[in-house]
Design an enzyme around this catalytic site. Structure first.
Site, PDB file in Angstrom:
ATOM      1  N   HIS A   1      41.103  40.939  43.729  1.00 53.78           N
ATOM      2  CA  HIS A   1      40.116  40.821  44.969  1.00 53.78           C
ATOM      3  C   HIS A   1      40.366  39.326  45.446  1.00 53.78           C
ATOM      4  O   HIS A   1      40.619  38.373  44.982  1.00 53.78           O
ATOM      5  CB  HIS A   1      38.642  40.888  44.388  1.00 53.78           C
ATOM      6  CG  HIS A   1      38.026  39.711  43.701  1.00 53.78           C
ATOM      7  ND1 HIS A   1      37.596  38.415  44.080  1.00 53.78           N
ATOM      8  CD2 HIS A   1      37.883  39.585  42.191  1.00 53.78           C
ATOM      9  CE1 HIS A   1      37.170  37.918  42.857  1.00 53.78           C
ATOM     10  NE2 HIS A   1      37.563  38.423  41.870  1.00 53.78           N
TER      11      HIS A   1
ATOM     12  N   ASP B   1      38.153  38.457  48.103  1.00 52.80           N
ATOM     13  CA  ASP B   1      37.050  37.823  48.287  1.00 52.80           C
ATOM     14  C   ASP B   1      36.628  36.749  47.222  1.00 52.80           C
ATOM     15  O   ASP B   1      36.719  36.815  46.137  1.00 52.80           O
ATOM     16  CB  ASP B   1      35.752  38.691  48.577  1.00 52.80           C
ATOM     17  CG  ASP B   1      35.360  39.620  47.525  1.00 52.80           C
ATOM     18  OD1 ASP B   1      36.428  39.783  46.735  1.00 52.80           O
ATOM     19  OD2 ASP B   1      34.328  39.624  47.155  1.00 52.80           O
TER      20      ASP B   1
ATOM     21  N   ASP C   1      39.397  32.147  40.633  1.00 50.16           N
ATOM     22  CA  ASP C   1      38.876  33.548  40.629  1.00 50.16           C
ATOM     23  C   ASP C   1      38.884  33.943  42.186  1.00 50.16           C
ATOM     24  O   ASP C   1      37.964  34.063  42.867  1.00 50.16           O
ATOM     25  CB  ASP C   1      37.252  33.528  40.282  1.00 50.16           C
ATOM     26  CG  ASP C   1      36.383  34.627  40.234  1.00 50.16           C
ATOM     27  OD1 ASP C   1      37.194  35.839  40.314  1.00 50.16           O
ATOM     28  OD2 ASP C   1      35.323  34.739  40.145  1.00 50.16           O
TER      29      ASP C   1
ATOM     30  N   GLU D   1      34.491  42.504  45.866  1.00 48.57           N
ATOM     31  CA  GLU D   1      34.141  42.521  44.306  1.00 48.57           C
ATOM     32  C   GLU D   1      33.038  41.384  44.100  1.00 48.57           C
ATOM     33  O   GLU D   1      32.208  41.643  43.386  1.00 48.57           O
ATOM     34  CB  GLU D   1      35.461  41.905  43.728  1.00 48.57           C
ATOM     35  CG  GLU D   1      35.323  42.219  41.979  1.00 48.57           C
ATOM     36  CD  GLU D   1      34.793  41.107  41.204  1.00 48.57           C
ATOM     37  OE1 GLU D   1      34.453  41.397  39.937  1.00 48.57           O
ATOM     38  OE2 GLU D   1      34.533  39.831  41.822  1.00 48.57           O
ATOM     39  N   GLU D   2      32.924  40.394  44.767  1.00 41.69           N
ATOM     40  CA  GLU D   2      31.890  39.344  44.698  1.00 41.69           C
ATOM     41  C   GLU D   2      30.573  39.829  45.321  1.00 41.69           C
ATOM     42  O   GLU D   2      29.702  39.005  45.060  1.00 41.69           O
ATOM     43  CB  GLU D   2      32.490  37.977  45.077  1.00 41.69           C
ATOM     44  CG  GLU D   2      33.607  37.427  44.584  1.00 41.69           C
ATOM     45  CD  GLU D   2      33.502  37.003  42.988  1.00 41.69           C
ATOM     46  OE1 GLU D   2      32.335  37.361  42.424  1.00 41.69           O
ATOM     47  OE2 GLU D   2      34.401  36.332  42.598  1.00 41.69           O
TER      48      GLU D   2
ATOM     49  N   GLU E   1      41.308  38.991  36.503  1.00 43.62           N
ATOM     50  CA  GLU E   1      40.006  38.235  36.442  1.00 43.62           C
ATOM     51  C   GLU E   1      40.383  37.067  35.386  1.00 43.62           C
ATOM     52  O   GLU E   1      40.880  37.336  34.469  1.00 43.62           O
ATOM     53  CB  GLU E   1      38.864  38.934  35.956  1.00 43.62           C
ATOM     54  CG  GLU E   1      38.276  39.822  36.775  1.00 43.62           C
ATOM     55  CD  GLU E   1      37.282  39.380  37.890  1.00 43.62           C
ATOM     56  OE1 GLU E   1      36.953  38.163  37.828  1.00 43.62           O
ATOM     57  OE2 GLU E   1      37.377  39.949  39.117  1.00 43.62           O
TER      58      GLU E   1
ATOM     59  N   HIS F   1      33.368  29.835  40.162  1.00 43.41           N
ATOM     60  CA  HIS F   1      31.947  29.897  40.891  1.00 43.41           C
ATOM     61  C   HIS F   1      31.230  28.578  40.972  1.00 43.41           C
ATOM     62  O   HIS F   1      30.091  28.550  41.397  1.00 43.41           O
ATOM     63  CB  HIS F   1      30.949  31.017  40.517  1.00 43.41           C
ATOM     64  CG  HIS F   1      31.325  32.286  40.688  1.00 43.41           C
ATOM     65  ND1 HIS F   1      30.442  33.506  40.519  1.00 43.41           N
ATOM     66  CD2 HIS F   1      32.523  32.921  40.576  1.00 43.41           C
ATOM     67  CE1 HIS F   1      31.065  34.529  40.810  1.00 43.41           C
ATOM     68  NE2 HIS F   1      32.485  34.208  40.729  1.00 43.41           N
TER      69      HIS F   1
END
Length: 390
Positions: A81, A83, A114, A148-149, A177, A363
């Site tokens: 992903h 995003d 990520d 995805e997020e 991931e 994150h």
């Protein structure tokens, strides 16, 4: 840096600048979910130059990319992903989150781990593999989303629906991931628990706290059944999964006044469940507890993903052998962690693993990833494809 990583990087056939430069270009595009900010166009240009057929797939407000190479044979897909999660307070960052700065052997920025680093490694890995000129006994695909997020409603799940509708069969999938700890590949995800959300509203009768006989307090009514649900041992797990867990995520009631019995109670809860359970069995069990307590309630369910497991086969054998060569590790095969877009791919009979760089800062403020791990990751992706298709 572990000695094995130094040695592997020193002898790498993939120049570190190729992976890092592409990762920097991706990080500098502020693709906060569900925005793609041009990341997929950049990836498509690189893949198109390799001969991939490029198919943008936009669903709702979400950009997705399906790219594929080859006409016949088994299909290996690299999935990821573009995003990223929001940055939070910019003042808290040591460096601008989208500057993609390099310092002390680390690549810094939102999405470095990520998972824009993984996307860069995937593309460079295919550039390296195809430059070798070996015939491929199969096909290669890229499934990239920008959802995805976020809600994950118009991303990978919609692409899979479109591919299945036209009879496309994926044999193996590597999701980028971030799975690793200290050394690249020391942990590989081979499955994930299911995730089931419940939104419960217990209705009572609002009234004055001095006259409880004229009201019905939904908080008091719900305490016992909620305690029963929270304390229940749902199962013992199995050889691949930990036991199913129930967690209350939010609970609210009242008007804010201390002299008012609330008229309703709202509860949000989540199950992370193993293959010993199904979403249906959990729903039935919860509703039985609530009914036995005599509650007046409504309950909405949201299934975020079914549990899945890839058992040892060609993909896992290729991953383990490659990581042994590239990183000098025998990976732990794990089903821990949260959810990923693998939950939309694996249930369709796809052997799937998640392999990416270290996840220590994902994150977080000051997200970063070791440059050495990105270079090794590109080698690992190329090695896995080589073992499966060459």
């Amino acid at each position: 840096m572990p000695t094995t990583e130094v040695a592997a990087t020193a002898g790498a056939g993939i120049a570190s600048s190729a992976v890092v430069k592409l990762a920097q270009e991706l990080i500098r595009r502020p693709s906060v979910t569900p925005e793609d900010a041009g990341c997929q166009e950049l990836l498509a240009q690189r893949l198109s130059a390799l001969g991939f057929v490029i198919e943008p797939m936009r669903f709702g407000e979400v950009d997705n990319l399906w790219a594929h190479l080859g006409d016949s044979g088994p299909l290996l897909v690299f999935a990821g992903h573009t995003d990223v999660v929001p940055t939070g307070e910019l003042e808290a960052w040591s460096r601008p989150p989208f500057s993609a700065e390099i310092a002390d052997g680390m690549l810094h920025g939102r999405g470095a781990a990520d998972m824009k680093g993984s996307l860069a490694a995937m593309v460079v890995a295919m550039e390296t593999l195809l430059a070798e000129g070996r015939p491929l006994n199969g096909r290669i695909g890229f499934l990239i989303t920008s959802d995805e997020e976020g809600p994950a409603r118009d991303g990978t799940v919609r692409v899979m629906e479109a591919l299945l509708a036209r009879g496309e069969k994926i044999d193996w999938c590597v999701v980028g991931e971030p799975s690793s700890g200290e050394v690249l590949g020391d942990l590989v995800r081979v499955g994930r628990r299911g995730s089931l959300n419940g939104y419960l509203k217990v209705r009572g009768i609002q009234g004055h706290v001095a006259y409880p006989h004229l009201a019905r307090n939904p908080v008091h009514q719900a305490l016992k059944p909620l305690h029963e649900l929270a304390s229940r041992r749902w199962d013992e797990g199995n050889a691949f999964f930990p036991p199913t867990s129930f967690q209350i995520a939010n609970i609210s009631a009242g008007t804010g006044a201390s002299n008012v019995i609330p008229g309703h109670l709202d509860v949000m809860f989540n199950f992370r469940f193993c293959t010993e359970q199904t979403a249906e069995s959990l729903q039935t069990a919860v509703e039985a507890v609530l009914d036995a307590a005599g509650l007046e309630y409504s309950l909405d369910w949201q299934l975020s993903g079914q549990p899945f497991l890839t058992e040892r086969g060609r993909l896992i054998e290729a991953v383990c052998a490659t990581l042994g060569e590239v990183s000098g590790v025998a990976p732990e095969l794990s089903t821990g962690g949260g959810t990923s877009d693998g939950r939309f791919i694996a249930p369709h009979g796809v052997e799937l693993v998640e392999l990416g760089p270290c996840n220590a800062t994902i994150h977080q403020i000051d997200e970063c990833v070791p440059i050495a791990q990105l270079d090794l990751l590109a080698q690992a992706y190329a090695g896995i494809a080589r073992r499966l298709l060459a």
